[in-house]
Design a protein around this motif. Structure first.
Motif, short mmCIF file in Angstrom:
data_model
loop_
_atom_site.label_atom_id
_atom_site.label_comp_id
_atom_site.label_asym_id
_atom_site.label_seq_id
_atom_site.Cartn_x
_atom_site.Cartn_y
_atom_site.Cartn_z
N ARG A 100 0.83 -1.19 0.00
CA ARG A 100 0.00 0.00 0.00
C ARG A 100 0.87 1.25 0.00
NH1 ARG A 100 -4.35 0.66 4.72
NH2 ARG A 100 -5.09 -1.25 3.67
N GLY A 101 0.51 2.22 -0.86
CA GLY A 101 1.26 3.47 -0.96
C GLY A 101 2.43 3.41 -1.92
N GLN A 102 2.78 2.21 -2.39
CA GLN A 102 3.90 2.08 -3.32
C GLN A 102 3.46 2.47 -4.73
OE1 GLN A 102 5.73 -1.80 -3.09
NE2 GLN A 102 6.94 -1.51 -4.95
N GLU A 103 4.38 3.01 -5.51
CA GLU A 103 4.05 3.40 -6.87
C GLU A 103 3.83 2.17 -7.74
OE1 GLU A 103 5.67 6.14 -10.62
OE2 GLU A 103 6.89 5.91 -8.80
N ILE A 104 2.80 2.21 -8.54
CA ILE A 104 2.48 1.11 -9.46
C ILE A 104 2.39 1.66 -10.89
CG2 ILE A 104 1.25 -0.31 -7.77
CD1 ILE A 104 -1.38 0.82 -8.83
N MET A 105 2.46 0.76 -11.84
CA MET A 105 2.33 1.11 -13.26
C MET A 105 3.26 2.26 -13.64
SD MET A 105 -1.79 0.62 -13.93
CE MET A 105 -2.31 2.01 -12.94
N LYS A 106 4.54 2.14 -13.32
CA LYS A 106 5.51 3.20 -13.59
C LYS A 106 5.57 3.50 -15.08
CE LYS A 106 8.56 2.40 -9.62
NZ LYS A 106 9.93 2.08 -9.18
N GLY A 107 5.45 4.77 -15.40
CA GLY A 107 5.50 5.21 -16.78
C GLY A 107 4.16 5.20 -17.48
N ALA A 108 3.12 4.69 -16.81
CA ALA A 108 1.80 4.63 -17.45
C ALA A 108 1.20 6.02 -17.58
CB ALA A 108 0.87 3.73 -16.65
N THR A 109 0.34 6.19 -18.57
CA THR A 109 -0.30 7.48 -18.80
C THR A 109 -1.13 7.88 -17.58
OG1 THR A 109 -2.17 6.37 -19.85
CG2 THR A 109 -0.41 7.14 -21.28
N GLY A 110 -1.15 9.19 -17.30
CA GLY A 110 -1.94 9.69 -16.18
C GLY A 110 -1.28 9.52 -14.83
N GLY A 111 -0.01 9.09 -14.80
CA GLY A 111 0.67 8.83 -13.54
C GLY A 111 1.16 10.09 -12.87
N ILE A 135 -6.05 -0.68 -14.32
CA ILE A 135 -5.40 -1.08 -15.56
C ILE A 135 -4.84 0.16 -16.23
CG2 ILE A 135 -7.56 -0.91 -16.88
CD1 ILE A 135 -6.53 -3.24 -18.59
N GLY A 136 -3.68 0.03 -16.83
CA GLY A 136 -3.05 1.15 -17.51
C GLY A 136 -2.01 0.66 -18.50
N PHE A 137 -1.36 1.58 -19.16
CA PHE A 137 -0.36 1.19 -20.15
C PHE A 137 0.64 2.31 -20.36
CE2 PHE A 137 -3.22 3.68 -22.65
CZ PHE A 137 -2.44 4.24 -23.65
N SER A 138 1.80 1.93 -20.85
CA SER A 138 2.80 2.89 -21.32
C SER A 138 3.25 2.41 -22.68
CB SER A 138 3.99 2.97 -20.36
OG SER A 138 4.64 1.71 -20.26
N SER A 139 3.56 3.34 -23.56
CA SER A 139 3.92 2.96 -24.92
C SER A 139 4.87 3.98 -25.52
CB SER A 139 2.67 2.83 -25.78
OG SER A 139 2.97 2.37 -27.08
N GLU A 140 5.74 3.50 -26.37
CA GLU A 140 6.67 4.36 -27.09
C GLU A 140 6.73 3.88 -28.53
OE1 GLU A 140 11.26 6.08 -26.71
OE2 GLU A 140 10.42 4.77 -25.16
N ILE A 141 6.49 4.79 -29.45
CA ILE A 141 6.45 4.44 -30.87
C ILE A 141 7.79 3.83 -31.29
CG2 ILE A 141 6.19 5.31 -33.22
CD1 ILE A 141 3.63 5.30 -31.65
N GLY A 142 7.71 2.66 -31.92
CA GLY A 142 8.90 1.97 -32.41
C GLY A 142 9.60 1.11 -31.39
#
Length: 527
Positions: free
Chosen positions: A409-420, A480-487
């Motif tokens: 609890r309190g730990q960062e999750i989904m590092k780099g995901a949109t809206g973070g 649920i979340g995601f991070s993405s980088e073109i290529g």
């Protein structure tokens, strides 16, 4: 009858329809002193002014609520102006309000408009009505879920409503100069059908419709359009163009496609389920016989290893068949405590089938048990959906990584995901599924979890995979979340709370013991 010279006037009547009071403006209009009107029958007095109004007013006007338009001419079709009469009935009296007005819409179309110029007041009312109509039409066009258009015979457009900018934000202005651009946006397989329908319906003034697909930049997303248009033809039968509207019916088309295939799919599902069960029974027989002979063989028997491999392969085939049966089983979505680590390891049998053999799958599920209170079949389908998306994104020799880790609890999750950044609201587990594909376009980032949204061909993707995954995770109080980088690729994250995490906050000791005890039972039965 002369035009009214007032904005509004009132007359009061008693229960017998007699005038008890009249305003000065009414008296001025009819040329009478208001005091001289008291005691007169209101209807009788009106009819003395204009006998044609007898056909428009009820005899018991003073006993009811009533509204109507009274033309100033004997023939209402010849008059565009008049007075609007409104009668409100109360317990002891009735009040009539009169105000200058234009004829109703249907009558106004047939009326003589020349008398408007003789009456500045009527002309002002006409302009006000036009302004209101224009404002309403503008609101309607702006809010209508479609695109109004006027198109020339050479396929260029003289008018396109603002909705076109949502589909073609950078090219919409070119449609007025380049007719070939519009045709190029139509999917090639539908282009001939579109032109055939135009040629077949462009010689008569009848509205017709065409359904076809168009490609939306920058990734050529496919949309279904309902094109409803009416030819503009001169008296000499010359085609000038078309007036019409485009309506996006992608959702409807996908739904109809799925519905039209549902009957044969149900039959196919019944057939394949029967075959799967038969195959499972055959493999059960092979496993039983191989297990029997394997147990009877001596350690130095040259056939021992071969028989052992047959036994092992038969067992793996049975497990695989069970996974397929579980995914298609129609049963109520019951939740229980499962070890996410064991579920993921078990699901890799199916994931391995859908991923190309030349692609590489790397997993990291750790060694610790991670209990979560979830619905098993739905969870398996979520993992399968994400794996299918990753498969479609990578090249044949691509790479997919699936990992699982504990989160406090309190730990960062989904590092780099949109809206973070995102923080865990409770103890739980984070599942990540990464690929080294092409990545998700920036303009699609806000849409990928919407129903029906897909960048695949409409016949290949329904647009429900990520939407259903989002519903499942949120229904289990996860994220649920995601991070993405073109290529470079995309990573999808799933966060699910530990079993009893929310209950533990209320009753720590009792709930924790019960969750641990139930989990141990599930773990033993799974082993």
């Amino acid at each position: 009858m002369k035009s009214p010279n007032f904005e509004n006037c009132q007359i009061a009547m008693n229960q017998d329809g007699m005038i008890t009071k009249a305003s000065e403006s009414f008296g001025s209009w009819v040329g009478k002193n208001p005091k001289d009107l008291i005691g007169k029958k209101f209807l009788g007095f009106l009819f003395s002014l204009e006998a044609s109004w007898k056909m428009l007013l009820p005899k018991n006007l003073h006993t009811k609520d009533f509204e109507t338009f009274l033309p100033l001419s004997k023939n209402d079709q010849d008059s565009s102006i008049g007075v609007f009469l409104s009668c409100c009935n109360y317990d002891q009296i009735s009040v009539v309000s009169l105000s200058p007005a234009l004829a109703p819409h249907d009558s106004l179309k047939k009326a003589f408009m020349g008398d408007l110029m003789k009456d500045p007041r009527a002309l002002a009312n006409t302009l006000i009505r036009l302004q209101k109509a224009e404002s309403r039409l503008s609101d309607y066009v702006s809010n209508f879920p479609g695109i109004f258009f006027t198109q020339r015979s050479d396929m260029t457009f003289t008018y396109l409503s603002r909705g076109i900018r949502r589909l073609f934000p950078t090219e919409h202005e070119e449609f007025s100069r380049n007719g070939g651009l519009f045709l190029n946006k139509i999917v090639e397989q539908d282009r001939e059908h579109f032109q055939h329908k135009l040629n077949a319906n462009s010689k008569r003034k009848e509205t017709f419709s065409i359904t076809y697909r168009i490609k939306i930049p920058p990734n050529d997303q496919v949309l279904y359009l309902l094109d409803v248009r009416t030819p503009i033809i001169t008296a000499t039968n010359r085609l000038l163009g078309y007036d019409g509207v485009f309506v996006d019916i992608t959702r409807q088309s996908i739904a109809e496609h799925r519905l039209s295939n549902s009957i044969w799919r149900e039959g196919l599902a019944t057939l394949t389920n029967g075959l799967v069960h038969d195959f499972s029974n055959l493999m059960a027989g092979i496993f039983s016989i191989s297990e029997l002979y394997h147990g009877m063989m001596e350690k130095d028997d040259p056939m021992l290893n071969g028989m052992g491999q047959i036994k092992k392969s038969a067992m793996q085939a049975q497990k695989l068949v069970r996974r397929i049966i579980d995914l298609h089983r129609e049963k109520s979505a019951t939740r229980s405590i499962h070890d996410l680590r064991l579920l993921l390891k078990d699901q890799m049998d199916l994931v391995g089938i859908i991923i190309p053999r030349s692609a590489k799958i790397v997993t990291d599920f750790g060694t610790d048990a991670i209990p979560s209170f979830i619905e098993e079949t739905g969870f398996r389908q979520v993992i399968l959906n994400l794996a299918i998306n990753a498969r479609d994104a990578i090249e044949r020799n691509g790479r997919i990584r699936i990992s699982l880790k504990k989160v406090k609890r309190g730990q960062e999750i989904m590092k780099g995901a949109t809206g973070g950044p995102h923080l865990a609201k409770t103890n739980g587990a984070e599942i990540s599924l990464s690929d080294n594909g092409q990545g998700i376009a920036h303009e699609h980032a806000d849409k990928i979890f919407e129903p029906f949204f897909t960048t695949k061909d409409s016949m290949d993707g329904s647009g429900f995979g990520l939407y259903n995954s989002k519903l499942f995770i949120e229904d289990h109080n996860g994220r649920i979340g995601f991070s993405s980088e073109i290529g470079k690729g995309t990573t999808f994250y799933l966060f699910l709370p530990y079993a009893g995490s929310e209950e533990d906050a209320l009753e720590p000791s009792r709930k924790a013991k019960r969750a641990t005890r139930e989990f141990v039972k599930v773990r033993k039965s799974s082993a």
